[in-house]
Scaffold this motif. Structure first.
Motif, PDB file in Angstrom:
ATOM      1  N   ASP A 188      53.498  81.311 108.110  1.00 12.95           N
ATOM      2  CA  ASP A 188      52.978  81.592 109.449  1.00 12.95           C
ATOM      3  C   ASP A 188      52.209  80.378 109.982  1.00 12.95           C
ATOM      4  O   ASP A 188      50.997  80.439 110.252  1.00 12.95           O
ATOM      5  CB  ASP A 188      52.077  82.829 109.405  1.00 12.95           C
ATOM      6  N   LEU A 189      52.928  79.290 110.162  1.00  9.47           N
ATOM      7  CA  LEU A 189      52.283  78.042 110.571  1.00  9.47           C
ATOM      8  C   LEU A 189      51.760  78.104 111.995  1.00  9.47           C
ATOM      9  O   LEU A 189      50.833  77.357 112.359  1.00  9.47           O
ATOM     10  CB  LEU A 189      53.264  76.878 110.436  1.00  9.47           C
ATOM     11  N   ASP A 190      52.339  78.980 112.816  1.00  8.01           N
ATOM     12  CA  ASP A 190      51.916  79.068 114.210  1.00  8.01           C
ATOM     13  C   ASP A 190      50.896  80.171 114.459  1.00  8.01           C
ATOM     14  O   ASP A 190      50.502  80.406 115.609  1.00  8.01           O
ATOM     15  CB  ASP A 190      53.136  79.288 115.111  1.00  8.01           C
TER      16      ASP A 190
ATOM     17  N   PRO B 165      47.464  81.736 115.081  1.00  6.12           N
ATOM     18  CA  PRO B 165      46.329  81.042 115.708  1.00  6.12           C
ATOM     19  C   PRO B 165      45.323  80.492 114.705  1.00  6.12           C
ATOM     20  O   PRO B 165      44.806  79.384 114.882  1.00  6.12           O
ATOM     21  CB  PRO B 165      45.718  82.132 116.595  1.00  6.12           C
TER      22      PRO B 165
ATOM     23  N   HIS C 178      45.867  79.392 111.804  1.00  2.00           N
ATOM     24  CA  HIS C 178      46.422  78.342 110.946  1.00  2.00           C
ATOM     25  C   HIS C 178      46.953  77.143 111.727  1.00  2.00           C
ATOM     26  O   HIS C 178      47.324  76.141 111.118  1.00  2.00           O
ATOM     27  CB  HIS C 178      47.572  78.905 110.096  1.00  2.00           C
ATOM     28  N   ARG C 179      47.011  77.235 113.051  1.00  2.52           N
ATOM     29  CA  ARG C 179      47.721  76.214 113.819  1.00  2.52           C
ATOM     30  C   ARG C 179      47.142  74.812 113.597  1.00  2.52           C
ATOM     31  O   ARG C 179      47.876  73.856 113.333  1.00  2.52           O
ATOM     32  CB  ARG C 179      47.686  76.594 115.305  1.00  2.52           C
TER      33      ARG C 179
ATOM     34  N   HIS D 250      48.997  71.765 111.436  1.00  2.00           N
ATOM     35  CA  HIS D 250      49.238  70.448 112.047  1.00  2.00           C
ATOM     36  C   HIS D 250      48.744  69.341 111.117  1.00  2.00           C
ATOM     37  O   HIS D 250      49.452  68.364 110.858  1.00  2.00           O
ATOM     38  CB  HIS D 250      48.522  70.376 113.396  1.00  2.00           C
TER      39      HIS D 250
END
Length: 423
Positions: A207-209, A211, A213-214, A218
């Motif tokens: 779940d890289l996207d 909130p 973890h964003r 990156h």
């Protein structure tokens, strides 16, 4: 002029000897020296013979800096002289790790010491000078990002810095030492020198996207390459992590120094372990990373290896190699990964990717780094990774050959190692 080994069109097969050295102790933490734990410090002569007999053409092998330079102004060469003479006797090419974790005991503040860059460069140049007639291949700093994380962000190893400030401090210090060491050794070795830059092939999925973890995702995706980008002069205003560095004191003047003094890899190496190299981020779950707070992992098999080799080749414009790989598992599982990963490398070569080396790591089992924080005997920490198993006996650790030895030898002599589609 002789064609360098990495330009001769061959896929070279080799092995590694685990060479982590963290000699500092404190309450609850004992020194770790993998040569002592595996008894390679006294069995090195026979061990190198095992590597040659298994079909290895090269061995990734490290110098214990803390023993070679026991005092600031004193070097002890006798043991190292014997080891490198054995390499020459066997016709094995050493690819020498000069820094595989751990600084000498006399260097206060370790990697954070103001004079660390100059000290590690001095040591590296002294090694290159002494063995310039027989040893030409060096890795100035193995896995610099793992160094930076463990000694910086995670506060796991000396000097126990923490968080983003610690990470950036380590990145800059390690990078400066790396640059000064390679430039100094290049002056000694000239065009004969080959510099194999090696870092851990870390990947991130899940779940890289999300909130939460964003921003972390990156940073993680780009910091995989951060030290290599820095030492090769690729970090400028447009770099995705330039603001991170500047926020913690690596200013424009420092970045200009790296650009002006940039060093390049002759070969770029990826350390990839399919069951550990891809970490997962989960929505709603905080994972700090590292031994103390590990993230879950996903086995992406050869797909992850292929992706990282392609990106490394494209990013740095140099030949690439698998500088470490294996699975910690049963012999049949290890054999399966050997066949799958070697096959994937050959397929990449056939597709025009300049892959020049494959390293099974390690030659024989090693002991998990958690031994440093444990009171259990070494056998409780043995990792079944090698071509040879380590077996406790009254006479010490027996190197017991597995069927992987023959399998590795077969891969090393495969005639397909000589074929490569030209770009």
């Amino acid at each position: 002029m002789t064609t360098p080994w990495y330009r001769d069109g061959t896929l070279h097969f080799g092995v590694g000897v685990e060479d982590t050295f963290v000699p500092q102790e404190r309450p609850g933490e004992r020194a770790i020296d993998e040569y002592v734990l595996t008894e390679h410090d006294v069995r090195w002569h026979a061990d190198l013979g095992l590597a040659a007999d298994a079909g290895a053409g090269f061995v990734r092998w490290g110098v214990p800096w803390y023993l070679v330079q026991p005092e600031p102004d004193r070097f002890e060469w006798s043991w190292l002289d014997q080891v490198f003479a054995r390499f020459a006797e066997l016709g094995l090419r050493p690819i020498v790790d000069l820094m595989h974790y751990g600084t000498p005991l006399w260097l206060e503040h370790q990697f954070a010491a103001a004079d660390y860059p100059a000290r590690v460069a001095e040591y590296s140049v002294r090694v290159a000078e002494r063995y310039s007639d027989t040893v030409t291949d060096y890795t100035p700093l193995n896995e610099p990002m793992i160094h930076a994380l463990f000694s910086g962000e995670y506060a796991y190893w000396p000097p126990y810095l923490a968080g983003e400030p610690g990470l950036v401090r380590m990145v800059e210090q390690l990078g400066r030492g790396f640059v000064l060491a390679q430039r100094g050794m290049r002056e000694v070795l000239g065009a004969r020198g080959a510099f194999v830059h090696v870092d851990a092939g870390m990947r991130y999925a899940g779940d890289l996207d999300a909130p939460e973890h964003r921003a972390l995702a990156h940073r993680l995706r780009h910091q995989v390459w951060l030290v290599e980008d820095l030492v090769t002069g690729r970090v400028g205003d447009a770099h995705p992590l330039c603001s991170l560095l500047e926020r913690h004191g690596v200013d424009g003047e420092a970045l200009a120094w790296f650009a002006e003094h940039a060093v390049q890899p002759d070969v770029y190496g990826i350390n990839y372990y399919p069951r550990h190299s891809t970490e997962m981020l989960e929505a709603g779950v905080h994972h700090g990373g590292g031994f103390a707070d590990p993230r879950p992992v996903r086995d992406d098999g050869v797909d992850g290896l292929i992706e990282l080799l392609r990106e490394g080749a494209a990013r740095y414009g140099a030949p690439v190699m698998v500088s470490e790989t294996c699975v910690t598992a049963s012999v049949p599982e290890r054999a399966a990964w050997l066949g799958e990963s070697a096959g994937a490398v050959r397929a990449l070569r056939a597709d025009g990717v300049d892959v020049v080396g494959y390293t099974w790591w390690p030659l024989f089992d090693m002991y998990e780094w958690t031994w440093r924080h444990s009171t259990s005997p070494r056998e409780a920490h043995r990792l079944t990774m090698g071509l040879f198993d380590l077996v406790e006996t009254p006479a010490g650790l027996e190197r017991r050959a597995t069927s992987l030895v023959d399998a590795f030898r077969s891969e090393a002599v495969d005639p397909r190692n000589r074929t490569q589609k030209q770009k």
